[in-house]
Structures are given as C-alpha cells and as structure tokens.
Design an enzyme around this catalytic site. Structure first.
Site, PDB file in Angstrom:
ATOM      1  N   ARG A   1      -6.464   9.492  -9.802  1.00  0.00           N
ATOM      2  CA  ARG A   1      -7.120   9.741  -8.504  1.00  0.00           C
ATOM      3  C   ARG A   1      -6.058  10.057  -7.441  1.00  0.00           C
ATOM      4  O   ARG A   1      -5.033   9.386  -7.331  1.00  0.00           O
ATOM      5  CB  ARG A   1      -7.921   8.498  -8.105  1.00  0.00           C
ATOM      6  CG  ARG A   1      -8.631   8.608  -6.751  1.00  0.00           C
ATOM      7  CD  ARG A   1      -7.792   8.057  -5.619  1.00  0.00           C
ATOM      8  NE  ARG A   1      -8.513   8.061  -4.344  1.00  0.00           N
ATOM      9  CZ  ARG A   1      -7.942   7.810  -3.168  1.00  0.00           C
ATOM     10  NH1 ARG A   1      -6.654   7.558  -3.106  1.00  0.00           N
ATOM     11  NH2 ARG A   1      -8.641   7.840  -2.064  1.00  0.00           N
ATOM     12  N   VAL A   2      -6.326  11.100  -6.672  1.00  0.00           N
ATOM     13  CA  VAL A   2      -5.436  11.470  -5.565  1.00  0.00           C
ATOM     14  C   VAL A   2      -6.256  11.458  -4.283  1.00  0.00           C
ATOM     15  O   VAL A   2      -7.373  11.983  -4.247  1.00  0.00           O
ATOM     16  CB  VAL A   2      -4.820  12.868  -5.806  1.00  0.00           C
ATOM     17  CG1 VAL A   2      -4.086  13.356  -4.578  1.00  0.00           C
ATOM     18  CG2 VAL A   2      -3.878  12.831  -7.008  1.00  0.00           C
TER      19      VAL A   2
ATOM     20  N   THR B   1      -2.112   3.785   3.827  1.00  0.00           N
ATOM     21  CA  THR B   1      -1.127   4.813   4.145  1.00  0.00           C
ATOM     22  C   THR B   1      -0.244   4.507   5.357  1.00  0.00           C
ATOM     23  O   THR B   1      -0.725   3.960   6.342  1.00  0.00           O
ATOM     24  CB  THR B   1      -1.918   6.086   4.540  1.00  0.00           C
ATOM     25  OG1 THR B   1      -3.032   6.197   3.692  1.00  0.00           O
ATOM     26  CG2 THR B   1      -1.064   7.297   4.528  1.00  0.00           C
TER      27      THR B   1
ATOM     28  N   THR C   1      -5.612   7.817   7.943  1.00  0.00           N
ATOM     29  CA  THR C   1      -5.529   6.629   7.102  1.00  0.00           C
ATOM     30  C   THR C   1      -6.948   6.249   6.703  1.00  0.00           C
ATOM     31  O   THR C   1      -7.910   6.690   7.325  1.00  0.00           O
ATOM     32  CB  THR C   1      -4.809   5.482   7.860  1.00  0.00           C
ATOM     33  OG1 THR C   1      -4.657   4.375   6.981  1.00  0.00           O
ATOM     34  CG2 THR C   1      -5.579   5.036   9.094  1.00  0.00           C
ATOM     35  N   GLY C   2      -7.074   5.446   5.667  1.00  0.00           N
ATOM     36  CA  GLY C   2      -8.402   5.014   5.231  1.00  0.00           C
ATOM     37  C   GLY C   2      -8.827   5.704   3.949  1.00  0.00           C
ATOM     38  O   GLY C   2      -7.982   6.236   3.214  1.00  0.00           O
TER      39      GLY C   2
ATOM     40  N   THR D   1       1.681   6.932   0.490  1.00  0.00           N
ATOM     41  CA  THR D   1       0.772   5.833   0.111  1.00  0.00           C
ATOM     42  C   THR D   1       0.775   5.597  -1.393  1.00  0.00           C
ATOM     43  O   THR D   1       1.128   6.500  -2.169  1.00  0.00           O
ATOM     44  CB  THR D   1      -0.672   6.179   0.556  1.00  0.00           C
ATOM     45  OG1 THR D   1      -1.515   5.057   0.353  1.00  0.00           O
ATOM     46  CG2 THR D   1      -1.251   7.344  -0.229  1.00  0.00           C
TER      47      THR D   1
ATOM     48  N   SER E   1       0.810  -1.218   0.000  1.00  0.00           N
ATOM     49  CA  SER E   1       0.000   0.000   0.000  1.00  0.00           C
ATOM     50  C   SER E   1       0.846   1.271   0.000  1.00  0.00           C
ATOM     51  O   SER E   1       0.302   2.366   0.080  1.00  0.00           O
ATOM     52  CB  SER E   1      -0.887  -0.008   1.250  1.00  0.00           C
ATOM     53  OG  SER E   1      -0.098  -0.189   2.398  1.00  0.00           O
TER      54      SER E   1
HETATM   55  N1  GLY Z   1      -5.628   7.241   2.591  1.00  0.00           N
HETATM   56  C1  GLY Z   1      -5.047   6.925   1.370  1.00  0.00           C
HETATM   57  C2  GLY Z   1      -5.854   7.235   0.195  1.00  0.00           C
HETATM   58  O1  GLY Z   1      -7.076   7.302   0.286  1.00  0.00           O
HETATM   59  O2  GLY Z   1      -5.300   7.390  -0.860  1.00  0.00           O
END
Ligand code: GLY
Length: 325
Positions: A216-217, A188, A239-240, A206, A85
């Site tokens: 996508r960011v 992350t 995170t998430g 991440t 990840s």
């Molecule tokens: N928390 C990492 C992402 O959504 O890219």
C-alpha cells in the site's frame, strides 16, 4: 552585501513578484498565523516538526537553500526510532515489514519520490537523488532499494525491538482498522520552507498507515497529493489518511486555490470540505493540510481536532494547533 541590504533587495523582489501575481493587492483577515516579514521560514506537520525545523533552520538562517533545508529537516524524525510514523522505528505493515514513502520538490518544480522502500533509513535523501541524478520522478519497491544501494546507502533493519513488540501485541486489534491519527499517534512529516532568496521547497516522508496491507502506498510520495510546490505561488503538504488526500489531488489543489487569491488557511479548509463531501460528512478520519504562500503567510486546516504544526522563523520555533471542523 550586508544582511539589511540583502533583506531590502529581497523584499523589493518579492513585492514585485507579489504585485505581478496579485498577492499584495489583497486584504486578508487578521490571522494569528500571519507572517508578513518575507524572511526565511520553515513549517512542518506535528510536534516532530519542532526538532525537524531546528535542523532546517540551521541551513535557512545561514543563507542556505530551501531544498537543502527541507531534506535535512525531515531527516531528523526519519532517524529517530521514537517517531513511530516516519523512517527508522516506523510502524510496520501487516507482514511486519517497514515500508517507507517520501518525496521532495524544489523551486524549479523538479521533484523526486520513492515508495514502498525498505531497509533505508532516509528515504527523503533517496528521493532527492531520484530528482537530482535521474530523468525520473518516482522509483518504487525493489527498484528504489537497488537504486539506493547503488548510490551508497546502507541497508539497515528499520524495525526496532519496541516497534516489533507493539506490532506483535496490536496487529490483531488493528486488523482492518485505520488507527486514529492525532497528536499522540500522528503520521507523515510534511515540511515547507522559504529561503533568503524567497525560493520555496517542500518534502514529505512517512512509514504510512499503521498495519497497512503490504504494498500500500499513500499520498506522501505522490507529487500533487502529499506535496506540491509552485515557486510563483506557494507550497502545500498533507497529513492523515492518504487515500483521501490522493482523491482530492490535495496539495496541488491547495496551491491552485492560493494562485486564485485564496488565503492559505481557507485554501486548506476548502480541500478539507471536499474530503468531507466525498465521505458524505463522515468526520471519523483525519486529514490535514499545511500551506505556505510566496509572501511567507501560512495556514492549516484539518478535518478532526488534534492536528498541530511547527513554525520556525527568526522569532523562534513554535507549535500551533490547527483549526478544524
Ligand atoms: N499520509 C500518510 C499515508 O497515508 O500514508
């Protein structure tokens, strides 16, 4: 100056800062995650935080700066092909491209960030150079890659044979579905550290959501969402599912709540409550926050069960399960 005198001097300094911002005047509930020692500390998300903390600790324990510790620390999972990840070996997007997001922030509120960066194993170090050597905060895509190459970073293939195989096998299954983020399948690494001078810094890196749309960011490179540091108050990271963190300006809000005297764990919990409200009570997405206050007290909270974080101080390095709804 001997170590004890350094600690006494630092404790006096921090206690006067704490007095100024009202931290020491508050009485907090007994919490197993309390650390009132005012000694260096580093905390980071998930179990990949354990080896990352160890690397950061080498710097903190030698009197080094928090900003150097948080960069060195997260480079460990970035360089580990088994961490799927983050960095090298990170899971690719729908087009099979590994695109990385990272940011870093120091005690002077200087920050740097890169998003949708390909072919560079250590995006956090590119973010550090954006911070140190440009007047900008954020570089993205091709521009970030050009900058990295100009600064001497090596162009590498970040897709390992194992990740490619998994991607080919699962891409149909994962189509349009956000993979479950939990202890086995996390995302992350966010890291927060306080050095011997009591200065705070943070980093976040991440490969983003598994099988994301190309371009996508998420929250991780967005200052105030995936990471925020205010050296007078504290630091937070997330995170998430990044979209949910961005909608709340998550990490900045956690720090703001701490500024108003809210305990780090309760500050994280409050923003998770807002995520829940925005999603009309849907508990099927994972979001977690981690916070470190200026006096070394930390806390975490996640929406779903299964978020853990690593804490390293002079008593050792341990993994703690986050409280959750
Ligand atoms: N928390 C990492 C992402 O959504 O890219």
């Amino acid at each position: 100056m001997n170590t004890r005198r350094k600690f006494l001097k630092k404790s006096a300094l921090i206690s006067s800062i704490g007095g100024l911002i009202g931290l020491k005047s508050k009485v907090y509930a007994i919490n197993p995650t309390m650390n009132t020692s005012n000694r260096p500390i580093v905390i980071s998300t998930w179990d990949h935080g354990i080896p990352a903390n160890l690397e950061a600790w080498k710097i903190l324990n030698n009197g080094g700066k928090a900003i150097d510790a948080v960069e060195a620390g997260v480079k460990v999972p970035e360089g580990d092909p088994n961490v799927r990840s983050v960095g090298f070996g990170g899971f690719p997007d729908k087009d099979g491209r590994v695109t990385l997001d990272a940011c870093i922030m120091d005690e002077n509120q200087q920050c740097g960030s890169v998003a949708c960066l390909e072919h560079i194993k250590h995006p956090v170090s590119v973010a550090r150079l954006v911070m140190d050597e440009t007047p900008y905060v954020m570089l993205v895509g091709e521009g970030a890659l050009e900058f990295a190459l100009l600064k001497g970073f090596e162009k590498e293939n970040l897709l390992t044979p194992e990740t490619l195989l998994e991607w080919e096998e699962f891409k149909e299954e994962l189509k349009e579905k956000r993979s479950i983020i939990n202890i086995e399948n996390h995302d992350t690494i966010g890291m927060l550290a306080m050095d011997v001078l009591g200065n705070l810094s943070g980093s976040c890196t991440t490969s983003g959501l598994t099988n994301k749309l190309h371009g996508r960011v998420g929250d991780s490179p967005i200052i105030g969402a995936g990471l925020f540091v205010d050296n007078e108050v504290g630091a937070a990271c997330a995170t998430g599912v990044g979209e949910e963190v961005i909608k709340q300006a998550g990490s900045a809000m956690v720090v703001e709540l701490m500024r108003n005297g809210v305990h780090p764990e309760d500050a994280c919990k409050e923003i998770i409550k807002r995520v829940l409200k925005t999603n009309r009570g849907n508990k099927d997405i994972q979001v977690g926050f981690l916070a470190l206050r200026k006096d070394g007290i930390f806390g975490a909270f996640s929406l779903m069960k299964g978020f853990n974080f690593a804490v390293q101080d002079d008593t050792g390095n341990k993994l703690i399960n986050s409280p959750h709804f």
